[in-house]
Scaffold this motif. Sequence first.
Motif, mmCIF file in Angstrom:
data_model
loop_
_atom_site.group_PDB
_atom_site.id
_atom_site.type_symbol
_atom_site.label_atom_id
_atom_site.label_comp_id
_atom_site.label_asym_id
_atom_site.label_seq_id
_atom_site.Cartn_x
_atom_site.Cartn_y
_atom_site.Cartn_z
ATOM 1 N N LYS A 112 2.118 6.602 1.577
ATOM 2 C CA LYS A 112 1.763 6.168 2.930
ATOM 3 C C LYS A 112 0.297 5.749 3.035
ATOM 4 N N LEU A 113 -0.489 6.039 2.001
ATOM 5 C CA LEU A 113 -1.890 5.610 1.987
ATOM 6 C C LEU A 113 -2.077 4.273 1.283
ATOM 7 N N CYS A 139 -2.433 0.750 1.298
ATOM 8 C CA CYS A 139 -2.710 -0.370 2.199
ATOM 9 C C CYS A 139 -3.950 -1.087 1.682
ATOM 10 N N ASN A 188 -7.316 0.869 1.816
ATOM 11 C CA ASN A 188 -7.491 1.880 0.775
ATOM 12 C C ASN A 188 -7.570 1.262 -0.620
ATOM 13 N N ASN A 225 -6.030 4.763 19.875
ATOM 14 C CA ASN A 225 -5.937 5.286 18.506
ATOM 15 C C ASN A 225 -6.481 4.297 17.490
ATOM 16 N N GLU A 226 -6.099 3.020 17.663
ATOM 17 C CA GLU A 226 -6.544 1.990 16.712
ATOM 18 C C GLU A 226 -8.048 1.817 16.774
ATOM 19 N N GLN A 276 -9.852 4.696 15.139
ATOM 20 C CA GLN A 276 -9.803 4.586 13.680
ATOM 21 C C GLN A 276 -10.857 3.605 13.182
ATOM 22 N N ASN A 322 -11.462 11.401 5.362
ATOM 23 C CA ASN A 322 -10.583 10.390 5.953
ATOM 24 C C ASN A 322 -9.474 11.088 6.726
ATOM 25 N N SER A 323 -9.302 10.749 8.016
ATOM 26 C CA SER A 323 -8.291 11.408 8.851
ATOM 27 C C SER A 323 -6.882 11.156 8.338
ATOM 28 N N GLU A 324 -6.630 9.972 7.778
ATOM 29 C CA GLU A 324 -5.302 9.685 7.246
ATOM 30 C C GLU A 324 -4.995 10.559 6.026
ATOM 31 N N TYR A 361 -4.372 14.043 7.248
ATOM 32 C CA TYR A 361 -3.046 14.131 7.878
ATOM 33 C C TYR A 361 -1.956 14.208 6.817
ATOM 34 N N GLU A 362 -2.059 13.426 5.753
ATOM 35 C CA GLU A 362 -1.052 13.463 4.689
ATOM 36 C C GLU A 362 -1.021 14.828 4.011
#
Length: 443
Positions: A158-159, A161, A164, A321-322, A325, A385-387, A390-391
Amino acid sequence: MRDLALLTVFLDVYVQAIPPECDPHNILVREEENCNSELQRYNLSRSGLAQPGCSGMWDYLNCWPHALVGETVSQPCPKFLQTKGRVFRNCTAEGWTEAFPPHEIACEYAFNDTFHFPGEIPESHQYFLYVKTMYTVGYAISLVSLAVAVVILCLFRKLHCTRNYIHIQLFLSFILRAIFIFIRDSVLFSNEDFYHCESYTMGCKLVLMSSHYCIMANYSWLLVEGHYLHTLVRVSFFSEKKYFWWYIVLGWGLPMVVMTAWGLAKYLHEDEGCWDTKKHDWIWWILRVPVLLFIIINLLFFVSIIRILVGKLRTPDAHGNELNQYKRLAKSSFFLVSLFGLHYILFAFFPDKVSDLTYKIRNSVELALASAQGFVVAVLYCFLNSEVQYEFQRKWRRWRLKKHLHGESRQHHGSLSHSGAALTQVSLLPRGPGQRQASQTEP
């Protein structure tokens, strides 16, 4: 004869085996050959003309040119002594006088300070050994943290992209920088005898070029980070795949072009040592100007990003949210560009001719900050990194849930097994009065 005796004393201290290019005897042989060639060319150019009072000669330590009677000629101490001392000879009607002051006095600084017996490490070299240990630890920490960051960004699907992927390229540039620093040190400091040697192989020069290439790639990929973020907040839809390949060209290709130009300039105009000398400042500006441009352009990108984000926050249909980020990413990138840019500009314009203490302080601070840059990048772009966080939290919750469900299923299975055993035991008991009577009448 006195010069021969002194030469024997100088060479006898090198009783251990050292590389041929560092051997004082080989150095003196080459200088003697050059001296004889120069004197021969001078004699040919003066053929048929009256010769001056004192003929040129090689005295086993220095090359003395032709001189007129009454002229005083000076020559530096032998190169292998690594000193700025000088010796003199007078040309008289009877010929050359003895060298004065004697080599052991004129070159005393070299013999006592920079000229050392094998295995003896001077104080200045001890300082560099301490500094080397410090930045080696820093680069090792950066290397490990960056490697972990790359594994994390590649491990979680999911990371995956474009943003990243750009982070990974930036991480790789810092990883390569640390690796080439270690390779450079292994080449330069693998043998302490090289402390007294100014001759380096082409491999040493290529490793130094690679190290500078990685430093430039650090700043070019920071520029890519700034441009990509600027494109995200400015353009609603764009081909990220197409942009990414252009970013590859900018991040890795442009530094290669600059380094090729710098390498050619060093080879043609300053091919000395391991290419770390700074006799011609304009050669080093070939590296500095592109990095300074990267920093300035990146700062302009972030000024524009802040302006665009402030404008979008004022609109009623803004996606919170966007934008949050983008703001977090902009803060991290702006912090890195400001920190690294200030570090680079501060030391790029620092004067070279300073006191010994100032140089040591400046050198220690610069190397300490440079070695920690990779760790700072990994923390800001991955660990904070918040993402990514979260993962990790999602994986942790899923693991806890699986463990909980697995425990419940085992408990439920055990209860069913226990109930089944009880029912089996009950079914074996006699069920009616007739059966009980029958059992009682049996012998």
